[in-house]
Structure formats: structure tokens, C-alpha cells
Enzyme design. Structure first.
Site, short mmCIF file in Angstrom:
data_model
loop_
_atom_site.label_atom_id
_atom_site.label_comp_id
_atom_site.label_asym_id
_atom_site.label_seq_id
_atom_site.Cartn_x
_atom_site.Cartn_y
_atom_site.Cartn_z
N GLY A 19 0.88 -1.19 -0.11
CA GLY A 19 -0.16 0.01 -0.07
C GLY A 19 0.73 1.29 0.02
O GLY A 19 1.71 1.42 0.69
N ARG A 29 13.21 10.52 -2.93
CA ARG A 29 13.94 11.69 -3.33
C ARG A 29 15.10 11.61 -2.63
O ARG A 29 16.46 11.98 -2.96
CB ARG A 29 13.05 12.95 -3.01
CG ARG A 29 13.83 14.22 -3.21
CD ARG A 29 13.01 15.62 -2.76
NE ARG A 29 13.59 16.57 -2.95
CZ ARG A 29 14.17 17.20 -1.58
NH1 ARG A 29 14.19 16.29 -0.39
NH2 ARG A 29 14.79 18.40 -1.73
N ARG A 80 1.28 -5.24 -5.45
CA ARG A 80 1.37 -6.52 -4.66
C ARG A 80 1.42 -7.74 -5.43
O ARG A 80 0.84 -7.80 -6.22
CB ARG A 80 0.15 -6.54 -3.77
CG ARG A 80 -0.39 -5.32 -2.72
CD ARG A 80 -1.25 -5.58 -1.85
NE ARG A 80 -2.14 -4.17 -1.23
CZ ARG A 80 -1.47 -3.97 -0.25
NH1 ARG A 80 -0.47 -4.35 0.51
NH2 ARG A 80 -2.12 -2.93 0.24
N ASP A 111 5.22 -4.83 6.22
CA ASP A 111 5.85 -5.94 6.68
C ASP A 111 6.02 -7.14 5.47
O ASP A 111 6.65 -7.86 5.36
CB ASP A 111 5.25 -6.65 7.70
CG ASP A 111 3.64 -6.76 7.55
OD1 ASP A 111 3.04 -6.53 6.50
OD2 ASP A 111 2.95 -7.49 8.67
N THR A 134 4.09 2.44 5.55
CA THR A 134 2.81 2.13 5.48
C THR A 134 1.91 3.15 6.54
O THR A 134 2.50 3.43 7.39
CB THR A 134 2.50 0.65 6.12
OG1 THR A 134 1.31 0.44 6.25
CG2 THR A 134 3.56 0.13 7.15
N ASP A 136 -0.41 2.06 8.51
CA ASP A 136 -1.00 1.40 9.42
C ASP A 136 -0.06 1.17 10.75
O ASP A 136 -0.50 1.04 11.94
CB ASP A 136 -0.79 -0.14 9.13
CG ASP A 136 -1.85 -0.48 7.88
OD1 ASP A 136 -2.66 0.34 7.70
OD2 ASP A 136 -1.60 -1.55 7.17
N ASP A 138 1.97 -0.54 11.84
CA ASP A 138 1.79 -1.88 12.72
C ASP A 138 3.08 -2.51 12.68
O ASP A 138 3.22 -3.86 12.68
CB ASP A 138 0.88 -2.77 11.56
CG ASP A 138 1.31 -2.76 10.31
OD1 ASP A 138 2.28 -2.19 9.94
OD2 ASP A 138 0.51 -3.64 9.69
N GLY A 179 -6.06 0.36 9.02
CA GLY A 179 -5.02 -0.08 9.82
C GLY A 179 -4.79 -1.56 9.80
O GLY A 179 -4.03 -2.04 10.59
N ARG A 180 -5.52 -2.28 9.24
CA ARG A 180 -5.57 -3.66 9.05
C ARG A 180 -5.62 -4.14 10.72
O ARG A 180 -6.68 -3.64 11.40
CB ARG A 180 -4.18 -4.28 8.61
CG ARG A 180 -4.14 -4.24 7.24
CD ARG A 180 -2.65 -4.88 6.76
NE ARG A 180 -2.43 -4.84 5.50
CZ ARG A 180 -2.69 -5.08 4.32
NH1 ARG A 180 -3.83 -6.01 4.41
NH2 ARG A 180 -2.37 -4.79 3.15
N GLN A 261 -7.40 7.86 3.29
CA GLN A 261 -6.37 8.09 4.17
C GLN A 261 -4.74 7.83 3.61
O GLN A 261 -3.98 8.01 4.40
CB GLN A 261 -6.37 7.01 5.35
CG GLN A 261 -7.84 7.29 6.10
CD GLN A 261 -8.35 6.11 6.88
OE1 GLN A 261 -8.00 5.83 7.87
NE2 GLN A 261 -9.04 5.24 6.16
O1 F6P Z 1 -1.66 -1.48 4.59
C1 F6P Z 1 -2.11 -0.57 4.24
C2 F6P Z 1 -3.75 -0.44 3.88
O2 F6P Z 1 -4.24 0.68 3.44
C3 F6P Z 1 -4.58 -1.02 5.23
O3 F6P Z 1 -4.83 -0.15 5.87
C4 F6P Z 1 -5.77 -1.71 4.34
O4 F6P Z 1 -6.43 -2.69 5.16
C5 F6P Z 1 -5.01 -1.97 3.23
O5 F6P Z 1 -3.79 -1.54 2.79
C6 F6P Z 1 -5.89 -1.99 1.83
O6 F6P Z 1 -5.05 -2.61 0.80
P1 F6P Z 1 -5.61 -2.67 -0.68
O7 F6P Z 1 -4.88 -1.57 -1.35
O8 F6P Z 1 -4.85 -4.04 -1.17
O9 F6P Z 1 -6.93 -2.61 -1.00
#
Ligand code: F6P
Length: 329
Positions: A19, A29, A80, A111, A134, A136, A138, A179-180, A261
Site C-alpha cells: 500500500g 527523493r 502487491r 511487513d 505504511t 498502518d 503496525d 490500519g488492518r 487516508q
Molecule cells: O496497509 C495499508 C492498507 O491501506 C490497510 O490499512 C488496508 O487494510 C489495506 O492497505 C488495503 O489494501 P488494498 O490497497 O490492497 O486494498
């Protein structure tokens, strides 16, 4: 860990993965500019590990990163993929670097991206360093990840606007944030934005008690209530809406801020953090280090073994959660 290899070529590649998060461009940069100043040829990999697999690699110039310190998203694009787990795919991706004599790589991501850092570190003579990017927040080994602060500010901005409208209507708003499995965005924004309740994956939840308490609040003269709901507990959304509506007899709205966000101009903190981490990553590359993750603790930059970083438990900020309870209703 330093690798014992012939590192004649001063070539460095950079990729962003997973993400996107605001501040990634400031990070790219700083890495490009600092590495070029140290005499590196710098390459960009498009779309993260996907571009590494597909050989989508291009030489960057000093001007490739002009005017991007303040921009959201990632100029390198991102992606991804689970393909990277296959040994033959991993090897082909590594070959796309080494056939260009690129033996240094910086990966900016979360991660999942760091697992790729470890794979490359273990299976090649490429020196690879991870930088946490990220929204998150996390990753337990670092106090902050790039993009978290900006995402929180975006939530706060939305919260302010939502407060205007729900106060006008005497309503309740369930504000769902990303935030997962990590509740940091929810926790920090609930405190900073003056939300009445916060629901997180890390703490027990009593929906009935919240519903009763929201009613009590309105009985005492409250004109609006915001409940911040972390993505990791969005399974409670329906129950929460029903029970709060039943106890108060008022309209309960729900909004998921979702991808809003992730975008937008990075905050000053994210730009500075990103720039500091990028410089540390290039310094590690300069010292021949590999398999390291850059982080920040107590304001100081740190770096540690990437596997240790991945296994580092994420500590829940119970003190802040208690503060949220004490000052919210
Ligand atoms: O890890 C960042 C994040 O925005 C999470 O908060 C969210 O759950 C996920 O990525 C969404 O992923 P995608 O872009 O694959 O829908």
C-alpha cells in the site's frame, strides 16, 4: 549483516511495495539525491516486486525526483504480488538486478515488503535494506512508519467536518479508519480529534455498554457523538449501529474513510522521517550492510536485522488507550 562480496559497481535500485503511503516520495527523493552525491548510479523499479520480476527497471536522474517531496502516492508506483515466494520467480527477479551489475537495493514498504527484503538478502549477493512505509503503523520495531502521521491528519480533518454535520442533526457517527489489525490510526485520531469512543482490535469491547453510555451522553445534553472504529474491528459495525440506534432513538451514520487516508500531501513529520530514514539506508548500503530494517525509536534512528524487525512484537499503547477513556465522554 555485511556481505563479503565484490561491490565494485556503485549502483543502487529503489522500489516501493504494498500500500502506498504519503512520504514515500520524500523517501525516494532523499535516497536518490544522497546516493547520487555518494557517486551511485541510481535505478528505479516500477510497481514494486512486480517490476523487479518483469524487469521494469530504469535509470533515474537527479531531476527524476524534482518537485516530489510534497506529493502523495509513489512516483515509482507500487504493487502487491505473491509470486515472489516462488524460488524461480525470486531468482529471475534478482537476475534482473545483477545482470545490470546492481548489487544494492532499498525497499520501502510494510511487513509483506520486508519479507521480500529477507528473501533477497538470503538468496543473492544484493545488499538490501528495508524502510517502513505504511499508514498502518503496525511494525513493532519502529515507533513510526512513513505515512502514519499524514493518514492521521487526514482522519482528523474529516472528523472535524463530520462533527459539524452531526452536531447540526444531533446524530451519532461511526467513523471507520484503516490500519488492518493495528488500531494505531484509530487510537491516535480519537485522542487528537476528541472522539467520544474508540473501538480497537487490541482492547476488549462492550457494545452494550457503549450504546448505554452514548444514550447517557445525549441525556446529559450532548449534541453529537463520534465513535472511531478501527478496520480490525469492523465486524462490529452492524451490531454497533443497531444497538446505538436502539438505545438513543437517534440516527446513526457510518463512514469508512478508506483510501482517502492513503493519499494527499505528506505532513512535515512524514517528510522529515522519510528523509532521515532514506539517508540511513544509503549509509548502510555504503557500509556494505544487508538484510537490515531502518526504524525510529524515541526520536533516534535505528537499524536492525530484518527478521528481528518482522518478529518484533507490536506493543499496544495502553497508556494512550487509558487516556482516551479518561478524556473522551
Ligand atoms: O496497509 C495499508 C492498507 O491501506 C490497510 O490499512 C488496508 O487494510 C489495506 O492497505 C488495503 O489494501 P488494498 O490497497 O490492497 O486494498
Amino acid at each position: 549483516m555485511a556481505k563479503n562480496k565484490n561491490c565494485k559497481e556503485k549502483k543502487l535500485a529503489i522500489l516501493t511495495s504494498g500500500g502506498d503511503s504519503s512520504g514515500m516520495n520524500a523517501c525516494i527523493r532523499a535516497a536518490v539525491r544522497y546516493a547520487m552525491g555518494k557517486g551511485y548510479e541510481v535505478y528505479g523499479v516500477r510497481h514494486g516486486y512486480v517490476g523487479l520480476i518483469n524487469d521494469d527497471i530504469f535509470e533515474m536522474k537527479y531531476s527524476s525526483v524534482s518537485n516530489c517531496v510534497h506529493t502523495g502516492g509513489t512516483i515509482l508506483r507500487t504493487g502487491r504480488t505473491s509470486e515472489f515466494k516462488k524460488p524461480e520467480v525470486l531468482q529471475a527477479a534478482i537476475n534482473n538486478l545483477t545482470k545490470r551489475d546492481i548489487h544494492n537495493l532499498i525497499v520501502i514498504g510494510g511487513d509483506g515488503s520486508f519479507r521480500g527484503v529477507e528473501d533477497i538478502h538470503q538468496n543473492s549477493d544484493v545488499n538490501v535494506i528495508g524502510i517502513p512505509g505504511t499508514i498502518d503503523n503496525d511494525m513493532g520495531y519502529t515507533d513510526y512508519t512513513i505515512g502514519f502521521d499524514t493518514a492521521c491528519n487526514t482522519v482528523l480533518d474529516a472528523m472535524l467536518k463530520l462533527r459539524d454535520t452531526i452536531t447540526s442533526h444531533d446524530r451519532i457517527m461511526i467513523l471507520e479508519v484503516m490500519g488492518r489489525a493495528c488500531g494505531d490510526i484509530a487510537l491516535y485520531t480519537s485522542v487528537a480529534g476528541g472522539a467520544e469512543y474508540v473501538i480497537l482490535p487490541e482492547a476488549p469491547v462492550d457494545v452494550d455498554a457503549i450504546a448505554a453510555s452514548v444514550k447517557k451522553g445525549f441525556d446529559k445534553g450532548k449534541t453529537s457523538t463520534i465513535i472511531v472504529l478501527a478496520e480490525g474491528r469492523n465486524d462490529l459495525k452492524e451490531e454497533l449501529m443497531e444497538k446505538v440506534k436502539a438505545s438513543t432513538g437517534r440516527t446513526v451514520n457510518h463512514i469508512a474513510l478508506s483510501y482517502i487516508q492513503r493519499g494527499g500531501t505528506p505532513s512535515m513529520s512524514d517528510r522529515v522521517l522519510a528523509s532521515r530514514m532514506a539517508v540511513r539506508a544509503v549509509e548502510l548500503i555504503e557500509c556494505g550492510q544487508s538484510g537490515r530494517a531502518v526504524g525510529v525509536r524515541g526520536g533516534d534512528l535505528i537499524d536492525m536485522n530484518v527478521i528481528e524487525a518482522l518478529n518484533y512484537p507490536k506493543k499496544f499503547d495502553n497508556q494512550l488507550y487509558e487516556i482516551a477513556q479518561k478524556i473522551s465522554k
